[in-house]
Design an enzyme around this catalytic site. Structure first.
Site, PDB file in Angstrom:
ATOM      1  N   HIS A   1      -2.802   5.430  -4.714  1.00 22.35           N
ATOM      2  CA  HIS A   1      -4.213   5.615  -4.378  1.00 22.35           C
ATOM      3  C   HIS A   1      -4.593   4.679  -3.228  1.00 22.35           C
ATOM      4  CE1 HIS A   1      -5.152   7.092  -8.734  1.00 22.35           C
ATOM      5  NE2 HIS A   1      -4.606   8.029  -7.979  1.00 22.35           N
TER       6      HIS A   1
ATOM      7  N   SER B   1      -1.633   3.134  -8.929  1.00 24.02           N
ATOM      8  CA  SER B   1      -2.917   2.845  -8.299  1.00 24.02           C
ATOM      9  C   SER B   1      -2.979   1.345  -8.044  1.00 24.02           C
ATOM     10  CB  SER B   1      -4.061   3.336  -9.196  1.00 24.02           C
ATOM     11  OG  SER B   1      -5.315   3.143  -8.556  1.00 24.02           O
TER      12      SER B   1
ATOM     13  N   ASP C   1      -5.601   8.896 -13.764  1.00 20.46           N
ATOM     14  CA  ASP C   1      -4.781   9.796 -12.947  1.00 20.46           C
ATOM     15  C   ASP C   1      -3.308   9.678 -13.351  1.00 20.46           C
ATOM     16  OD1 ASP C   1      -4.292  11.701 -11.025  1.00 20.46           O
ATOM     17  OD2 ASP C   1      -4.123  10.252  -9.383  1.00 20.46           O
TER      18      ASP C   1
END
Length: 273
Positions: free
Chosen positions: A39, A12, A131
């Site tokens: 992301h 991310s 995540d």
């Protein structure tokens, strides 16, 4: 006997720099396919494949749904779509968001775990929140290997820290050493496992990530109903317990860690006020 020839990587915040370091250390004759999720906002135009192609000898690209899996290529999740793996090909689907992201890391990791089991290496790099943890746990349950960037080496250590907290990780390394490890593991033969450790609930979650209507209407849901509502659609959230890891998923398929669910609920309260 094949090696660990399915490498799935998620990041991310700070992920572009981490991916550049990773792909620059991979050789042109890598006997594995690499799948990457970063992301990014849904409305963004992603130039990540171009950046990664310039950074190393492997070609990176946004695949189309149904593209064949080939060794020595880097498959990058396109904006606003989950990247998933089926037997011999990739899936590019606009399924429900997970941890408030699409693309999300967990759908890729889960699909790899159920399809290629012990041949999979899951890698969690720099990023915020949670995540990748549930997907990395699924990879371990399927017999694959888990690799995590050292939190002290990560620009944003939250994702590596959460993965280390909830998953029995095989390797924890600084970013500059992960590429060499993946090359070595890709050349090591993988023995066949006698038992499949992945659960039926993971199969259900994979189907939900593709947004199949038959799965939405199927009364069999992973977990048990909770007292909370989905921040994205308002439906009932089901509690899913993977050992000590608590997660939530609604009937439509939106999925959350505890932290992302709390963040989503806070956003909904703020919007209402």
């Amino acid at each position: 006997m094949p090696g660990h020839n399915i490498i799935v990587v998620g990041a991310s915040a700070g992920g572009v720099e981490a991916f550049i370091t990773l792909v620059s250390s991979l050789p042109a004759d890598l006997p594995a396919a690499v799948f990457i999720v970063l992301h990014i906002p849904a409305q963004s135009f992603s130039v990540l494949p171009a950046i990664l192609t310039r950074s190393g000898p492997l070609v990176a690209f946004h695949p189309k749904d149904g593209d064949t899996i080939e060794q020595g290529k880097i498959y990058v999740a396109p904006p606003d779509h989950h990247l998933m793996i089926s037997r011999g090909s990739v899936r590019v689907v606009r399924g429900p968001k997970e941890n408030r992201h699409r693309p999300a890391i967990d759908p890729l990791f889960r699909s790899a775990a159920t399809t290629y089991k012990q041949r999979v290496i899951g890698v969690v790099l720099t990023g915020s929140l949670y995540d990748g943890t549930a997907g990395l746990l699924a990879i371990k349950q399927g017999g694959g290997l888990a690799v995590v960037q050292s939190p002290e080496d990560a620009l944003y250590p939250s994702m590596p820290l959460h993965a280390l907290q909830d998953v029995k990780v095989d390797y924890v390394l600084p970013m500059r050493e992960i590429g060499a490890l993946l090359v070595r593991l890709a050349h090591e033969p993988v023995p066949e496992l006698e038992e499949d450790g992945t659960s039926e609930d993971i199969e259900v979650e994979i189907k939900m990530a593709t947004f199949g209507m038959e799965t939405i209407h199927d009364e069999h849901k992973a977990g048990t109903p909770s007292a909370f509502s989905c921040p994205d659609c308002g439906g009932v959230l089901w509690e899913i317990n993977d050992g000590d890891l608590l997660r939530f998923r609604c009937r439509v398929g939106h999925a959350f860690s505890v932290e992302s669910m709390i963040s989503g609920q806070a956003d909904e309260i703020e919007a209402a006020l």
